[in-house]
Every structure is written in structure tokens, then in C-alpha cells.
Scaffold this motif. Structure first.
Motif, PDB file in Angstrom:
ATOM      1  N   LYS A   4       0.774  -1.133  -0.186  1.00 50.30           N
ATOM      2  CA  LYS A   4      -0.027  -0.189   0.315  1.00 50.30           C
ATOM      3  C   LYS A   4       0.899   1.273  -0.102  1.00 50.30           C
ATOM      4  N   THR A   5       0.411   2.273  -0.991  1.00 54.04           N
ATOM      5  CA  THR A   5       1.325   3.599  -0.864  1.00 54.04           C
ATOM      6  C   THR A   5       0.091   4.472  -1.010  1.00 54.04           C
ATOM      7  N   SER A   6      -0.197   5.280   0.018  1.00 51.71           N
ATOM      8  CA  SER A   6      -1.397   6.152  -0.200  1.00 51.71           C
ATOM      9  C   SER A   6      -2.614   5.501  -0.435  1.00 51.71           C
ATOM     10  N   THR A   7      -3.375   5.849  -1.213  1.00 56.56           N
ATOM     11  CA  THR A   7      -4.481   5.062  -1.407  1.00 56.56           C
ATOM     12  C   THR A   7      -4.781   4.106  -2.366  1.00 56.56           C
ATOM     13  N   PHE A   8      -3.605   3.667  -3.127  1.00 54.20           N
ATOM     14  CA  PHE A   8      -3.850   2.544  -4.037  1.00 54.20           C
ATOM     15  C   PHE A   8      -3.209   1.362  -3.675  1.00 54.20           C
ATOM     16  N   THR A   9      -3.841   0.238  -3.734  1.00 52.82           N
ATOM     17  CA  THR A   9      -3.592  -1.194  -3.373  1.00 52.82           C
ATOM     18  C   THR A   9      -3.021  -1.919  -4.781  1.00 52.82           C
ATOM     19  N   ILE A  10      -1.893  -2.325  -4.380  1.00 47.22           N
ATOM     20  CA  ILE A  10      -1.359  -3.200  -5.490  1.00 47.22           C
ATOM     21  C   ILE A  10      -0.779  -4.627  -4.971  1.00 47.22           C
ATOM     22  N   LEU A  11      -1.043  -5.491  -5.576  1.00 50.11           N
ATOM     23  CA  LEU A  11      -0.870  -7.094  -5.248  1.00 50.11           C
ATOM     24  C   LEU A  11       0.631  -7.306  -5.303  1.00 50.11           C
ATOM     25  N   ASP A  12       0.983  -7.776  -4.036  1.00 48.62           N
ATOM     26  CA  ASP A  12       2.337  -8.513  -4.120  1.00 48.62           C
ATOM     27  C   ASP A  12       2.264 -10.015  -4.605  1.00 48.62           C
ATOM     28  N   VAL A  26      -2.935  -5.190 -11.244  1.00 49.58           N
ATOM     29  CA  VAL A  26      -1.387  -4.739 -11.072  1.00 49.58           C
ATOM     30  C   VAL A  26      -0.867  -5.245  -9.954  1.00 49.58           C
ATOM     31  N   SER A  27       0.330  -5.887 -10.344  1.00 53.58           N
ATOM     32  CA  SER A  27       1.054  -6.512  -8.891  1.00 53.58           C
ATOM     33  C   SER A  27       2.618  -6.213  -9.184  1.00 53.58           C
ATOM     34  N   THR A  28       3.298  -6.390  -8.027  1.00 51.09           N
ATOM     35  CA  THR A  28       4.615  -6.184  -8.070  1.00 51.09           C
ATOM     36  C   THR A  28       5.223  -7.528  -8.682  1.00 51.09           C
ATOM     37  N   THR A  29       4.889  -8.605  -8.937  1.00 47.96           N
ATOM     38  CA  THR A  29       5.337  -9.631  -9.436  1.00 47.96           C
ATOM     39  C   THR A  29       5.161  -9.884 -11.032  1.00 47.96           C
ATOM     40  N   ARG A  30       3.974  -9.731 -11.381  1.00 48.65           N
ATOM     41  CA  ARG A  30       3.332  -9.967 -12.743  1.00 48.65           C
ATOM     42  C   ARG A  30       3.240  -8.624 -13.363  1.00 48.65           C
ATOM     43  N   GLY A  31       3.287  -7.595 -12.638  1.00 47.75           N
ATOM     44  CA  GLY A  31       2.875  -6.092 -13.212  1.00 47.75           C
ATOM     45  C   GLY A  31       1.679  -6.076 -14.141  1.00 47.75           C
ATOM     46  N   PHE A  32       1.690  -5.793 -15.375  1.00 48.75           N
ATOM     47  CA  PHE A  32       0.534  -5.633 -15.861  1.00 48.75           C
ATOM     48  C   PHE A  32       0.075  -7.128 -16.845  1.00 48.75           C
ATOM     49  N   LEU A  33       0.888  -7.908 -16.438  1.00 53.98           N
ATOM     50  CA  LEU A  33       0.228  -9.389 -17.085  1.00 53.98           C
ATOM     51  C   LEU A  33      -1.082  -9.704 -16.358  1.00 53.98           C
ATOM     52  N   LEU A 214       8.992  -2.752 -12.802  1.00 49.06           N
ATOM     53  CA  LEU A 214       8.795  -1.624 -13.103  1.00 49.06           C
ATOM     54  C   LEU A 214       7.749  -0.921 -11.877  1.00 49.06           C
ATOM     55  N   VAL A 215       6.697  -1.697 -11.964  1.00 46.11           N
ATOM     56  CA  VAL A 215       5.994  -1.250 -10.944  1.00 46.11           C
ATOM     57  C   VAL A 215       6.385  -1.163  -9.410  1.00 46.11           C
ATOM     58  N   ARG A 216       7.106  -2.077  -9.044  1.00 44.91           N
ATOM     59  CA  ARG A 216       7.753  -2.096  -7.797  1.00 44.91           C
ATOM     60  C   ARG A 216       8.573  -0.976  -7.756  1.00 44.91           C
ATOM     61  N   GLY A 217       9.595  -0.594  -8.693  1.00 43.51           N
ATOM     62  CA  GLY A 217      10.510   0.443  -8.624  1.00 43.51           C
ATOM     63  C   GLY A 217       9.745   1.973  -8.597  1.00 43.51           C
ATOM     64  N   ILE A 218       8.704   2.120  -9.318  1.00 43.00           N
ATOM     65  CA  ILE A 218       7.940   3.269  -9.098  1.00 43.00           C
ATOM     66  C   ILE A 218       7.144   3.405  -7.869  1.00 43.00           C
ATOM     67  N   ASN A 336      -8.395  -2.056 -13.787  1.00 42.70           N
ATOM     68  CA  ASN A 336      -7.387  -1.759 -12.725  1.00 42.70           C
ATOM     69  C   ASN A 336      -6.276  -1.166 -13.438  1.00 42.70           C
ATOM     70  N   HIS A 337      -5.955  -1.321 -14.486  1.00 45.59           N
ATOM     71  CA  HIS A 337      -4.787  -0.404 -15.124  1.00 45.59           C
ATOM     72  C   HIS A 337      -4.951   1.001 -15.279  1.00 45.59           C
ATOM     73  N   ARG A 338      -6.590   1.180 -15.798  1.00 47.10           N
ATOM     74  CA  ARG A 338      -6.576   2.557 -15.965  1.00 47.10           C
ATOM     75  C   ARG A 338      -6.595   3.361 -14.619  1.00 47.10           C
TER      76      ARG A 338
END
Length: 464
Positions: A4-12, A26-33, A214-218, A336-338
Motif C-alpha cells: 500500500k502506498t497512499s490510497t492505491f492497493t497493489i498486489l504482491d 496490477v502486481s509487483t510480481t506480474r506487473g501488467f500481465l 517497473l511497478v515495484r520501482g515506481i 485496474n490498469h486505468r
């Protein structure tokens, strides 16, 4: 586990066994796949759809001519293909199966509508003629239903259909890398994984394989700004840069995996309806809408990686009709990408990501390297357009409906302009690095060459 960063949740953990979540989250493992590898074979209720898709390609998996080769797909659909809309209800809560159904019905819809254009191009080698302007109910109703249940448009999209939902692993025990990938569906010879169509799609999948990093770094870089932690911020920029380098390196495979002279052979089937001469009055979806509908076609511009970088780096795009097309493309991504791209844009604006990076030499230099990675990607895309399309067809619009000559340079020129500003800033700080001078020379040279190329192609093709 989630990040979690601020208000958006991303899957690990992408939760591959969970069929209730949207397939694209969106996830930090598969990104946009998609969270799990796509379903390859449809259940028995959809055997008619499975069978027609296997019979559809110009050359089938057996090597025999398919329905598109014989100009028989339209007649086959009209005479014997059933309406399976009610069968979809069994899977209305299964997002993974719905994604497979969306992929497959959109393949059938595009093939049906554009079959006449393929044969017109074979006959004339210059004109696409007219596509079919009515999509029969046995395709229109089910594709509209799965589109509603998944959040896609009822027409072929890059992520949900042609590219990112259209690969299988040759060996499920091995990793998701190019040599372990093959297509599930194809229009031309793509079921032969050495074909140009397979290469075109699978290189895109292979590129997006890097999007998790890419997602994880951002996310790490944004968190570093939130906490005013310079080390965390620069670490995040470094992770993002390495991922972007992986994307660009993978992109270079296109030249060997998909030959320029072959692209126009299967490109016909990924055109859209919007702004295309093949569909001057749109397409009527029988049983869905009495008013003709219009959708943009499949396009790599719908990928989420570079638009995410645009938003994170706060690259200002010019106020032009071409940029408004870029904004319109945002509709043609998974929901979710949008949401993620919009959040990155907003959060980067709130945190002033560009301004924060400019405060120290090391982070400003990393920012420049990231920006140059985006330039590198966009310039490669332009060279592909030049060699695969502009030198081989006079058709004025790209598959997504954007002007084929001027659209990509619109974005590339914006990146080049911002690079000049960042270089000026670094030099004003007396920051000494050989890379800065080399980059300035490259940016100045490429700015001039791009203007000349656009002018040349516009003059040759009679494009305004």
C-alpha cells in the motif's frame, strides 16, 4: 499480502487461484500481465466457438488452409454458428474464464468483420475496401455480455485479447520467457510459433514480463518522496531503470522474430472501426444496439508500461488533437490498469516527482536516464512503424485509428523536449558526467532527424 502506498492497493501475491478478482490486477510480481496464465482451451459448452477458432486461421495448426484463407468464415458463421450467450451465465463470477471468452469472441468478431478486407488487400495490394458492417447476434450478444462482465469494450483489445491474454507456456514448469511461449489464437500463421504473427505478439508478452519490477520501482520511489528518504527514492528509480532497460532490450527481438515484410499480412485483422475507411458508418451489433457502434482497434499504444512512465516522470504532452487520441486510448485498457495509471498521474503531481528528483545531482541523473529510456522505447516504436508500415502501405491510419505518420512523433517530440530541459538543469548544477554530453548530442540529432522524417513521409504519402 498487498503493498500500500497512499490510497492505491497493489498486489504482491497475484493470487492466481482466485477467480473472483479481475484477471488484470496490477502486481509487483506480474506487473501488467494477467494474474494467472490464460486459459488455453474453452469448456465443452463452447465447443462450437473452440472449433471455429481452430479452423479460422489462414493456415491452421495442421498446416491446412483455414476458413479465412478460403473466404468462408462469414458464410460459416451465418449458416451454422450458434448463439451461446446463455452459457456465459455459468461463468459470470469467474473472471479468468470470462477473460478467455472475451479473447475468443473478440477474435471471432474481428475475423468476421475484416475478412472481406483481407481478400481485397490480396487482390489489390493497396486497398482494404469495406469490412462487414453488421456483426450477427450469435457473436454480438455474447461479446457484449462478456465485455460488460469484464469491463472491456466489445471489440478486440491489446491486453484482454490479442496480446496479453493470448499466450501459453510450452512447459508450465518453466518460467515466462520468450522461448517458452506460444500463441493460443491467431489470424494468419501464428499457431506456428516461428511465424511473424507469433513473434509480433510474443515479443510484446516478453516485454511486459518486466513490468512487475517497473511497478515495484515506481512504488518505492514514490514512497521515498513521501518519507523524504533520498536513499529509498534513488533505489526505486534504479529498480525502475533496470526494468525499463529490460523492456527495451526485449523490444529489439522484434526485428528477428517478426519480419517487416510479413506484418501487413496479419495486420488487417487488428484494425478497429473508429476512423477507418473500412467502416464509414460504424458496425451494427445485432441484438445489442440498433445504432451502429465504433471502437478503436488493437494497438500496442494500449500497453500500460510507457504511459505509466509518462505519468510518473510528468512528461508534458502538447495540447494537440493527437494528444487527445492518446487520452482516448486510456479507455482501452483493463479497469485496474486505468485506475493505476490515473493514480500514478495524480500522486506524481501531488508529490512533484520531477521537481523532487531535480534537487540533487544523483537523482536528477537517474531521472534523465529514465526519461532517455522512454525516448529509446518511443524511438524504437517509430522505427518499427517506419519499416513495418510506412514503407509498405499508403493507408493513412494506424490500427487504433490514429494518423499513422504524425501520432508517434507527437509523443516522442515531447520526450525529447523534456530531456533537453533536464540536461540544461544538470549542467546548471555543474554536474559532471560524460553521459550528459552524449545524451544532449543524441537528443539534438534525433530531434532534427525526426522532423525531417515526418516531413518526408507526409510529402510522399500526401498526408496533411
Amino acid at each position: 499480502m498487498v503493498v500500500k502506498t497512499s490510497t492505491f492497493t497493489i498486489l504482491d501475491d497475484p493470487r492466481p487461484e482466485d477467480t473472483s478478482l479481475p484477471a488484470f490486477t496490477v502486481s509487483t510480481t506480474r506487473g501488467f500481465l494477467p494474474r494467472q496464465n490464460p486459459i488455453v482451451t474453452l469448456p465443452s459448452e463452447f465447443s462450437a466457438l473452440e472449433n471455429i477458432l481452430q479452423s479460422l486461421p489462414i493456415k491452421t495448426a495442421s498446416g491446412e488452409p483455414g476458413l479465412l484463407s478460403q473466404n468462408k468464415l462469414g458464410d460459416t458463421v451465418d449458416s451454422s454458428f450458434p448463439d451461446l450467450t446463455t452459457e456465459i451465465d455459468k461463468y459470470k463470477d469467474n473472471q479468468v474464464m470470462l477473460l478467455a471468452l472475451y479473447r475468443d469472441y473478440s477474435f471471432l468478431a474481428s475475423a468476421y468483420l475484416l475478412e472481406p478486407c483481407h481478400h481485397e488487400l490480396l487482390r489489390t495490394n493497396e486497398s482494404y475496401g469495406l469490412g462487414r458492417d453488421v456483426l450477427p447476434a450469435q457473436i454480438a450478444r455474447p461479446i457484449a455480455k462478456v465485455a460488460e462482465l469484464t469491463g472491456f469494450k466489445p471489440f478486440m483489445e491489446y491486453a484482454g485479447s490479442y496480446a496479453l491474454a493470448n499466450y501459453r507456456l510450452l512447459d508450465p514448469s518453466k518460467s515466462l520467457e520468450y522461448d517458452n511461449l506460444a500463441l493460443i489464437r491467431a489470424f494468419e500463421h501464428g499457431l506456428d510459433r516461428t511465424s511473424s504473427e507469433a513473434g509480433f505478439v510474443l515479443v510484446h508478452v516478453d516485454m511486459v514480463r518486466h513490468s512487475g519490477e517497473l511497478v515495484r520501482g515506481i512504488m518505492k520511489a514514490l514512497k521515498g518522496i513521501e518519507q523524504d528518504d533520498r536513499v529509498m527514492h534513488e533505489d526505486g528509480l534504479t529498480v525502475t531503470l533496470e526494468a525499463l532497460r529490460g523492456v527495451n532490450k526485449t523490444m529489439d527481438k522484434m526485428w528477428n522474430k517478426s519480419k517487416p515484410m510479413s506484418y501487413t499480412h496479419f495486420r488487417t485483422f487488428i484494425f478497429g472501426i473508429t476512423s477507418q475507411s473500412m467502416f464509414p458508418n460504424g458496425v451494427t451489433y445485432q441484438g445489442v444496439s440498433d445504432t451502429p457502434l465504433s471502437f478503436r482497434g488493437e494497438s500496442g499504444a494500449n500497453d500500460s508500461m510507457i504511459p505509466t512512465m509518462d505519468n510518473f516522470l510528468q512528461i508534458p504532452m502538447p495540447d494537440t488533437p493527437l494528444t487527445r487520441i492518446l487520452e482516448d486510448f486510456r479507455q482501452y485498457r483493463p479497469g485496474n490498469h486505468r485506475e493505476f495509471l490515473a493514480w500514478v498521474e495524480q500522486r506524481s503531481r501531488e508529490l512533484c516527482t520531477r521537481e523532487y528528483a531535480m534537487k540533487t545531482g544523483p537523482s536528477a541523473l537517474l531521472f534523465l536516464r529514465l526519461l532517455d529510456g522512454v525516448r529509446e522505447f518511443r524511438y524504437r516504436h517509430w522505427t518499427f512503424t517506419r519499416e513495418y508500415i510506412l514503407k509498405r502501405t499508403k493507408h493513412k491510419t494506424a490500427t487504433g485509428g490514429s494518423p499513422i505518420v504524425k501520432w508517434l512523433p507527437n509523443q516522442l517530440a515531447a520526450v525529447l523536449a523534456l530531456e533537453k530541459q533536464i540536461i540544461d538543469h544538470l549542467e546548471s548544477m555543474d554536474w559532471q558526467d560524460e553521459y550528459i554530453g552524449e545524451t544532449r548530442e543524441l537528443v539534438e540529432r534525433q530531434t532534427i532527424s525526426l522532423e525531417k522524417e515526418v516531413e518526408k513521409f507526409c510529402e510522399e504519402r500526401g498526408d496533411a
